[in-house]
Design an enzyme around this catalytic site. Structure first.
Site, PDB file in Angstrom:
ATOM      1  N   GLU A 112       0.251  -1.226   5.637  1.00 30.71           N
ATOM      2  CA  GLU A 112       1.384  -0.817   6.384  1.00 30.71           C
ATOM      3  C   GLU A 112       1.001   0.766   6.838  1.00 30.71           C
ATOM      4  OE1 GLU A 112       5.034   1.454   7.620  1.00 30.71           O
ATOM      5  OE2 GLU A 112       3.788   1.773   5.945  1.00 30.71           O
ATOM      6  N   ASP A 156       0.828  -1.349  -0.073  1.00 29.95           N
ATOM      7  CA  ASP A 156       0.035  -0.006   0.026  1.00 29.95           C
ATOM      8  C   ASP A 156       0.906   1.244  -0.008  1.00 29.95           C
ATOM      9  OD1 ASP A 156       0.823  -0.617   2.679  1.00 29.95           O
ATOM     10  OD2 ASP A 156      -0.867   0.669   3.501  1.00 29.95           O
TER      11      ASP A 156
HETATM   12  C1  LIG Z   1      21.437  12.945  11.728  1.00 27.12           C
HETATM   13  C2  LIG Z   1      20.265  12.882  10.749  1.00 27.12           C
HETATM   14  C3  LIG Z   1      20.554  11.652   9.775  1.00 27.12           C
HETATM   15  C4  LIG Z   1      19.230  11.812   8.860  1.00 27.12           C
HETATM   16  C5  LIG Z   1      18.963  10.514   8.110  1.00 27.12           C
HETATM   17  C6  LIG Z   1      17.514  10.486   8.147  1.00 27.12           C
HETATM   18  C7  LIG Z   1      17.097   9.466   6.962  1.00 27.12           C
HETATM   19  C8  LIG Z   1      15.805   9.429   6.768  1.00 27.12           C
HETATM   20  C9  LIG Z   1      15.468   8.218   5.666  1.00 27.12           C
HETATM   21  C10 LIG Z   1      14.122   8.022   6.018  1.00 27.12           C
HETATM   22  C11 LIG Z   1      13.129   8.503   6.811  1.00 27.12           C
HETATM   23  C12 LIG Z   1      12.551   7.196   8.046  1.00 27.12           C
HETATM   24  C13 LIG Z   1      11.368   6.887   7.537  1.00 27.12           C
HETATM   25  C14 LIG Z   1      10.928   5.510   8.080  1.00 27.12           C
HETATM   26  C15 LIG Z   1       9.930   4.638   7.565  1.00 27.12           C
HETATM   27  C16 LIG Z   1       8.452   5.250   8.044  1.00 27.12           C
HETATM   28  C17 LIG Z   1       7.262   4.514   7.217  1.00 27.12           C
HETATM   29  C18 LIG Z   1       6.081   5.336   7.893  1.00 27.12           C
HETATM   30  O1  LIG Z   1       5.777   6.181   7.385  1.00 27.12           O
HETATM   31  N1  LIG Z   1       5.547   4.650   8.817  1.00 27.12           N
HETATM   32  C19 LIG Z   1       4.159   5.121   9.405  1.00 27.12           C
HETATM   33  C20 LIG Z   1       3.520   4.002   9.966  1.00 27.12           C
HETATM   34  C21 LIG Z   1       2.159   4.120  10.887  1.00 27.12           C
HETATM   35  C22 LIG Z   1       2.328   4.166  11.840  1.00 27.12           C
HETATM   36  C23 LIG Z   1       1.134   4.549  12.909  1.00 27.12           C
HETATM   37  C24 LIG Z   1      -0.112   4.867  12.184  1.00 27.12           C
HETATM   38  C25 LIG Z   1      -0.014   4.837  10.798  1.00 27.12           C
HETATM   39  C26 LIG Z   1       1.121   4.480   9.937  1.00 27.12           C
HETATM   40  C27 LIG Z   1       4.509   6.081  10.232  1.00 27.12           C
HETATM   41  O2  LIG Z   1       5.626   6.012  11.027  1.00 27.12           O
HETATM   42  O3  LIG Z   1       3.982   7.113  10.560  1.00 27.12           O
HETATM   43 ZN   LIG Z   2       6.766   2.568   3.848  1.00 31.29          ZN
HETATM   44 ZN   LIG Z   3       4.920   5.126   4.160  1.00 32.93          ZN
END
Ligand SMILES: CCCCCCCC/C=C\CCCCCCCC(=O)N[C@@H](Cc1ccccc1)C(=O)O
Ligand SMILES: [Zn+2]
Ligand SMILES: [Zn+2]
Length: 522
Positions: free
Chosen positions: A209, A144
């Site tokens: 997800e 998704d």
């Molecule tokens: C020193 C600084 C270093 C910087 C490097 C940062 C690099 C960041 C790279 C990626 C970003 C992190 C993303 C992680 C994945 C998140 C996936 C996501 O969006 N998940 C949702 C899941 C969720 C949770 C609860 C309710 C609905 C959905 C989220 O976390 O919101």
């Molecule tokens: Zn994702």
């Molecule tokens: Zn996402």
């Protein structure tokens, strides 16, 4: 004693104190300088001592390039959007199922692969290993995507998969159809080349997800638990290869998420008697709630830098920073408080320092001339590894400090356990080796994933969960994540396929090589 005698005495004592202080500072700086020059937390495994496994290599030819890009574009064009906690696009999910079977005929027909649908739309694959005594591992990705609307300013329609200047644009190109398609395309090529794994593995593709994984990932976990499965490690989306994103860092860094922050959704509400707008009370429900929200924004959660895996991240990266950051990061025992003040200045690094507080909803008011009885706000907190939901809730109540504001926990979960990253951590070392073989200039470092992933539902199946995909994030790319103009270069997508192709084969070793130090002792 005469007056001048006692002055002399005080002067002598002061001299001793000042010189001891100077010697202490000098000593601390000498230790710090030695650590800066000698600290080598990256001392890794002896690559030469890795067990030989007749690995197949993947050199992508013109025909394969056309085929793999056509497959990827078709995946992006299917709008598998999770709209809200209750609304998913089931038509698109069914279409995606049909598409996978067509795009990866060998995966779906191989006698080595067992496929099943879980929770109606999620997919679970079991790839049988020739050595059943080897503990299996699992690769995760999700089908998704979050909603996207062209009117937000996309350069190409978000479900068009249009190619512009070597980039494919579309929702899901970095989150997370790149991983999903990369894994299956790699498996398709491996099977076509006659590969049969020694170590069995699972592939799990969740369909929800983006709305918590309650029907997808959680049902996959339920099925695996019923079968008594234990996993050597799990690898899911999360952190990536950052290039030019971390201020001051020279060269690219592959950050591998050893854990992810906890999360809490907190509802704030104020209820008062409604009334006529011509005779307002001194404070309305909106004013009271606005003050509470402002207090939360003005008083961020405490700095906890160094009490979670984030300290290790900077120790691993220290040698790639220039002076004075190199010096500071190599000596966190001395400079942790200083570094946390530097990091908190930018949202991306502030997320590593503390539990973050984001007010995401604010609802109140019914009519221009009515004093509203109810005002509500929702706060989304991402909890640092050293805190718990309960502690965070207590701090919120204290900070708001107003009995008229009701504070309720809507949902919450504590930060996830921290997986291993030492020489014995199989999953971590395999991911690291696969990254370094493919991208020798990259620095690999353990880190904390600030967002949440489906992998958090797998904690009863393994202690070793890693959040990483080999997507390259350059300046401006973080904003594309759930934002506009999400895109991946065709080169990077090919690299992702090669990465999974190599990773699967690297997992076939029975055990990791002996660590550097024990090799020397022999
Ligand atoms: C020193 C600084 C270093 C910087 C490097 C940062 C690099 C960041 C790279 C990626 C970003 C992190 C993303 C992680 C994945 C998140 C996936 C996501 O969006 N998940 C949702 C899941 C969720 C949770 C609860 C309710 C609905 C959905 C989220 O976390 O919101
Ligand atoms: Zn994702
Ligand atoms: Zn996402």
């Amino acid at each position: 004693m005469t007056e001048s005698g006692s002055k002399l005495r005080i002067f002598k004592i002061l001299k001793i104190i000042i010189s001891s202080l100077l010697i202490t500072v000098l000593l601390l700086f000498t230790i710090a300088a030695i650590r800066t020059l000698s600290l080598d937390v990256n001392a890794g495994l002896q690559l030469a001592h890795w067990e030989k496994t007749n690995n197949k290599s993947l050199v992508i030819d013109h025909h394969q390039r056309e085929e793999l890009l056509a497959n990827f574009k078709e995946a992006i064009r299917i709008p598998t959007v999770s709209f809200s906690n209750t609304e998913i696009n089931t038509t698109a999910l069914l279409e995606f199922d049909r598409f996978l079977r067509k795009a990866f005929p060998t995966v779906f027909s191989s006698s080595l692969v067992h496929h099943e649908l879980v929770g109606n739309y999620s997919h679970l694959f079991w790839v049988k290993g020739s050595q059943p005594e080897l503990v299996p591992y699992m690769l995760l990705a999700h089908i998704d995507v979050v909603p996207a609307s062209e009117s937000d300013g996309w350069e190409a329609p978000p479900f068009s998969a249009k190619e512009i200047d070597g980039f494919i644009y579309g929702r899901g190109t970095i989150d997370d159809k790149n991983s999903l398609m990369g894994i299956l395309q790699a498996l398709e090529y491996l099977l076509l080349k006659g590969y049969a794994p020694r170590r069995g593995f699972y592939i799990g593709l969740g369909h929800d997800e983006e709305i918590n994984g309650l029907n997808g990932a959680m049902n996959i976990v339920r099925v695996l638990k019923q079968r008594g499965v234990q996993l050597l490690f799990v690898m899911d989306e999360g952190l990536t290869i950052s290039d030019g994103i971390i201020p001051g860092l020279e060269g690219p860094a592959a950050l591998i998420g050893l854990s992810e922050k906890g999360q809490a959704a907190v509802k704030l509400s104020v209820s008062v008697a409604p009334g006529h707008a011509s005779m307002p009370p001194r404070e309305t429900s909106i004013g009271i709630l606005a003050t509470a929200v402002k207090r939360l924004e003005d008083n961020p959660m405490p700095r906890l830098f160094g009490y979670g895996p984030e300290g290790d991240t900077f120790e691993h990266l220290a040698h790639k920073f220039s002076f004075p950051l190199k010096f500071i990061m190599s000596n966190l025992w001395l400079f942790s408080p200083l570094l946390s003040r530097i990091l908190e200045r930018k949202p991306v690094s502030n997320a590593f320092v503390r539990t973050t507080t984001a007010v995401t909803f604010f609802n109140a008011g019914v009519k221009i001339n009515v004093i509203p009885s109810l005002a509500e706000a929702y706060v989304n907190l991402r909890i640092h590894s050293a805190q718990s939901v309960e502690e965070v809730l207590d701090i919120i109540k204290d900070t708001v400090g107003d009995q008229r504001v009701k504070v309720e926990l809507v949902y919450g979960f504590d930060p996830l356990p921290i997986s291993g990253a030492d020489e014995k951590a199989f999953g971590f070392q395999i991911i690291k080796k696969t990254v370094l073989d493919l991208f020798p200039t990259v620095t690999v470092a353990p880190a904390i994933c600030v967002g949440n992933t489906d992998s958090r539902h797998f904690i009863d199946l393994t202690k070793n969960i890693y959040r990483f995909s080999p997507a390259w994030f350059k300046p401006g790319d973080l904003e594309r994540f759930h934002g506009i103009n999400e895109r991946i270069s065709t080169k990077n997508y090919e690299e992702m396929i090669v990465f999974y192709f190599n990773l699967i084969q690297n997992c076939d070793i029975r055990k990791l090589p002996e660590p550097h130090s024990s090799v020397h002792e022999l």
